[in-house]
Design an enzyme around this catalytic site. Structure first.
Site, PDB file in Angstrom:
ATOM      1  N   ASP A  45      19.113  28.198  10.428  1.00 34.48           N
ATOM      2  CA  ASP A  45      17.889  28.069   9.610  1.00 34.48           C
ATOM      3  C   ASP A  45      17.117  29.382   9.732  1.00 34.48           C
ATOM      4  OD1 ASP A  45      16.134  25.272   8.599  1.00 34.48           O
ATOM      5  OD2 ASP A  45      15.176  27.252   8.672  1.00 34.48           O
ATOM      6  N   THR A  99      15.968  22.998  -3.203  1.00 34.65           N
ATOM      7  CA  THR A  99      16.075  23.397  -4.623  1.00 34.65           C
ATOM      8  C   THR A  99      14.817  22.897  -5.321  1.00 34.65           C
ATOM      9  OG1 THR A  99      17.400  21.401  -4.927  1.00 34.65           O
ATOM     10  CG2 THR A  99      18.581  23.496  -4.847  1.00 34.65           C
ATOM     11  N   CYS A 274      12.475  15.076  -4.601  1.00 33.65           N
ATOM     12  CA  CYS A 274      13.707  14.750  -5.335  1.00 33.65           C
ATOM     13  C   CYS A 274      13.402  14.156  -6.706  1.00 33.65           C
ATOM     14  CB  CYS A 274      14.531  13.750  -4.535  1.00 33.65           C
ATOM     15  SG  CYS A 274      14.668  14.207  -2.845  1.00 33.65           S
TER      16      CYS A 274
HETATM   17  N1  SAJ Z   1       8.025   5.115  -6.370  1.00 32.67           N
HETATM   18  C1  SAJ Z   1       7.286   4.308  -7.239  1.00 32.67           C
HETATM   19  N2  SAJ Z   1       7.797   3.106  -7.609  1.00 32.67           N
HETATM   20  C2  SAJ Z   1       9.030   2.675  -7.155  1.00 32.67           C
HETATM   21  C3  SAJ Z   1       9.766   3.511  -6.277  1.00 32.67           C
HETATM   22  C4  SAJ Z   1       9.253   4.726  -5.891  1.00 32.67           C
HETATM   23  O1  SAJ Z   1       6.185   4.672  -7.654  1.00 32.67           O
HETATM   24  O2  SAJ Z   1       9.429   1.563  -7.515  1.00 32.67           O
HETATM   25  C5  SAJ Z   1       7.483   6.419  -5.989  1.00 32.67           C
HETATM   26  C6  SAJ Z   1       7.290   6.591  -4.491  1.00 32.67           C
HETATM   27  O3  SAJ Z   1       5.998   6.165  -4.116  1.00 32.67           O
HETATM   28  C7  SAJ Z   1       7.450   8.096  -4.312  1.00 32.67           C
HETATM   29  C8  SAJ Z   1       8.426   8.471  -5.413  1.00 32.67           C
HETATM   30  O4  SAJ Z   1       8.445   7.384  -6.355  1.00 32.67           O
HETATM   31  O5  SAJ Z   1       6.235   8.769  -4.535  1.00 32.67           O
HETATM   32  C9  SAJ Z   1       9.840   8.726  -4.899  1.00 32.67           C
HETATM   33  O6  SAJ Z   1      10.201   7.654  -4.046  1.00 32.67           O
HETATM   34  P1  SAJ Z   1      11.779   7.393  -3.767  1.00 32.67           P
HETATM   35  O7  SAJ Z   1      11.922   6.558  -2.576  1.00 32.67           O
HETATM   36  O8  SAJ Z   1      12.445   6.917  -4.987  1.00 32.67           O
HETATM   37  O9  SAJ Z   1      12.316   8.866  -3.567  1.00 32.67           O
HETATM   38  P2  SAJ Z   1      12.646   9.769  -2.292  1.00 32.67           P
HETATM   39  O10 SAJ Z   1      12.507  11.148  -2.799  1.00 32.67           O
HETATM   40  O11 SAJ Z   1      11.976   9.403  -1.041  1.00 32.67           O
HETATM   41  O12 SAJ Z   1      14.153   9.431  -1.989  1.00 32.67           O
HETATM   42  C10 SAJ Z   1      15.018   9.280  -3.055  1.00 32.67           C
HETATM   43  C11 SAJ Z   1      16.035   8.275  -2.560  1.00 32.67           C
HETATM   44  N3  SAJ Z   1      15.410   6.984  -2.801  1.00 32.67           N
HETATM   45  C12 SAJ Z   1      16.005   5.831  -2.955  1.00 32.67           C
HETATM   46  O13 SAJ Z   1      17.177   5.757  -3.253  1.00 32.67           O
HETATM   47  C13 SAJ Z   1      15.184   4.605  -2.709  1.00 32.67           C
HETATM   48  C14 SAJ Z   1      17.304   8.611  -3.229  1.00 32.67           C
HETATM   49  O14 SAJ Z   1      17.161   8.481  -4.605  1.00 32.67           O
HETATM   50  C15 SAJ Z   1      17.758   9.975  -2.867  1.00 32.67           C
HETATM   51  O15 SAJ Z   1      18.637   9.869  -1.772  1.00 32.67           O
HETATM   52  C16 SAJ Z   1      16.655  10.920  -2.529  1.00 32.67           C
HETATM   53  O16 SAJ Z   1      15.572  10.571  -3.337  1.00 32.67           O
HETATM   54  C17 SAJ Z   1      17.149  12.316  -2.830  1.00 32.67           C
HETATM   55  O17 SAJ Z   1      17.248  13.078  -1.851  1.00 32.67           O
HETATM   56  O18 SAJ Z   1      17.491  12.599  -3.960  1.00 32.67           O
END
Ligand code: SAJ
Length: 434
Positions: A45, A99, A274
């Site tokens: 890193d 990224t 993401c």
């Molecule tokens: N959120 C909502 N409503 C929902 C779900 C999420 O408003 O129903 C919001 C959350 O509060 C947050 C944002 O969306 O601000 C993203 O939340 P998230 O859990 O979908 O995204 P990340 O970035 O924590 O993780 C996601 C992973 N999430 C799930 O699969 C649940 C997955 O898609 C990936 O492994 C990761 O992004 C990635 O690295 O791409």
């Protein structure tokens, strides 16, 4: 014995030395998993502070136990360093660098380019190079490969190149890294096979695809699926509120359908490194070939509008209480991008605070994971969550619903609450929900 056979044998008997480039929320858990599986793992890193923290068991990734990392270091299984020369000794190099988006919302692949140029300096036969960082289709073939080929070595003969999307879900104990199927797509069957054999040592389920582009695009489909469905339910929430329909009850009812429906929940906006970011990599690439990704663009617009909508709802609620926004004192509870994850990237709470700061008399925040905000033009220390302090605020806004907050205490001592995460499950005289 060909370089492929030599490398396959080293991977099979765990003699292959691995170097993970980028020790963030993706790279560090991956390095730990391979070290625990019996490989010798370098961690490279460029951030020397991270290396020092790893060697002194100071945590910076909530999904990794710092004592476990130190134990692996002391057992000479894991060697974190910010000296690029370790790349020379690695048989397998896995790139897990950020990224992000540039200010103008276009992809920033500079971290991938820097990593590729550094790897090229030490590239030797045989080496397997795997890109895990999420990027637009053809990044592996059009960005990473040309840089590596400048070494004059031959791909899929001397060195092997594969894309395998990171799929970690930060803070998710139910699905740790080792329980998430790993997709691998190499430039040829050889690199795919090498990567499959490597990942199978830590992840039982490995899914092989025909090329890096399929693997790159599968990852973008996953995250675009979430972006679009979150936008859909956010738009439904705005519509339902206008008709005084409880959107949360609507979702509970819809999800009783045992097929063809997956619940998503409205919120104050879309944060994280993401979901709000990756689909824009796809739309950028599509535009360059003359294709307009209308769904992604519209969904991004709706999600990016939510902070403004939250502020509008606060303003209207205070007007109903005969209070103007400019005289109001507001407390934001929870500022990270999602609950129980100590990460502020793209957090909608930051935009809500910036918008309110311009309009209100006073805006404070409390977050059990974040004690200080110094981002963009926000410079605030978190308050202490006490009964006296809660009573001072005209509106307490639950933006991020951390698990370990005492919501009954907040309800008891707050004059008025705007619950954007349905923590309280129904409206009360002093509680309004999204
Ligand atoms: N959120 C909502 N409503 C929902 C779900 C999420 O408003 O129903 C919001 C959350 O509060 C947050 C944002 O969306 O601000 C993203 O939340 P998230 O859990 O979908 O995204 P990340 O970035 O924590 O993780 C996601 C992973 N999430 C799930 O699969 C649940 C997955 O898609 C990936 O492994 C990761 O992004 C990635 O690295 O791409």
């Amino acid at each position: 014995m060909s370089y492929f056979d030599l490398l396959l044998k080293k991977i099979e008997n765990k003699e292959a030395k691995i170097c993970v480039v980028g020790l963030g929320y993706v790279g560090l858990p991956l390095a730990v998993a391979f070290a625990k599986a019996g490989y010798f793992v370098y961690g490279f890193d460029t951030n020397a502070k991270r290396i020092r923290r790893l060697k002194s068991a100071q945590p910076y990734i909530s999904d990794v136990n710092p004592k476990e990392v130190l134990n692996l270091i002391n057992k000479n299984k894991f060697f974190p360093a910010n000296n690029e020369k370790i790349l020379k000794d690695a048989d397998v190099i896995i790139i897990c660098v950020p990224t992000p988006l540039r200010k103008v919302k276009t992809p920033d692949v500079s971290y991938i380019i820097l990593a590729a140029k550094t790897i090229k300096k030490y590239l030797r036969a045989p080496q397997l190079i795997i890109l895990e960082s999420t990027s637009y289709p053809k990044t592996t073939r059009e960005i990473l490969l040309p840089i590596l080929k400048k070494s004059k070595l031959e791909e899929e003969k001397d060195f092997f190149v594969c894309f395998s999307p990171e799929r970690v879900n930060p803070g998710d104990k139910k699905f740790p890294l080792t329980k998430i199927t790993k997709i691998v797509g190499g430039l040829s069957k050889k690199s795919t096979n090498l990567a499959k054999n490597l990942y199978q040592k830590i992840i039982p389920a490995v899914f092989c695809v025909s090329c890096p582009e399929v693997a790159e695009t599968a990852k973008l489909l996953e995250n675009t699926f979430r972006l679009v469905n979150i936008a859909l339910v956010n738009e439904f929430a705005i519509f339902a509120n206008k008709l005084k329909i409880d959107i949360w009850e609507v979702i509970e009812a819809a999800k009783t359908k045992p097929f063809g429906f997956m619940p998503f929940y409205p919120g104050p906006g879309l944060g994280g490194h993401c979901i709000p970011v990756d689909p824009l990599y796809l739309s950028w690439k599509a535009k360059r070939i003359g294709f307009k990704t209308k769904m992604i663009d519209l969904a991004s617009y709706i999600n990016q509008f939510m902070p403004n909508y939250i502020v509008q709802r606060i303003k209207n609620a205070l007007v109903r209480k005969k209070l103007d926004l400019e005289d109001a004192k507001i407390l934001i509870i929870g500022v990270t991008y999602k609950k129980d994850v100590k990460d502020l990237r793209e957090s909608p709470a930051l935009e809500i605070i910036e918008l309110l700061d311009k309009k209100c008399k006073r805006v404070d925040f409390f977050d059990p994971l974040i004690s200080y905000l110094k981002i963009n033009n926000i410079n605030k220390k978190g308050i202490n969550l006490a009964a006296t302090s809660l009573k001072n605020y005209d509106c307490v806004v639950i933006v991020t619903d951390h698990s370990k907050l005492d919501y009954q205490f907040i309800k008891k001592h707050s004059k008025f609450i705007f619950d954007t995460r349905n923590v309280y499950k129904k409206d009360y005289p002093n509680i309004m929900r999204l």
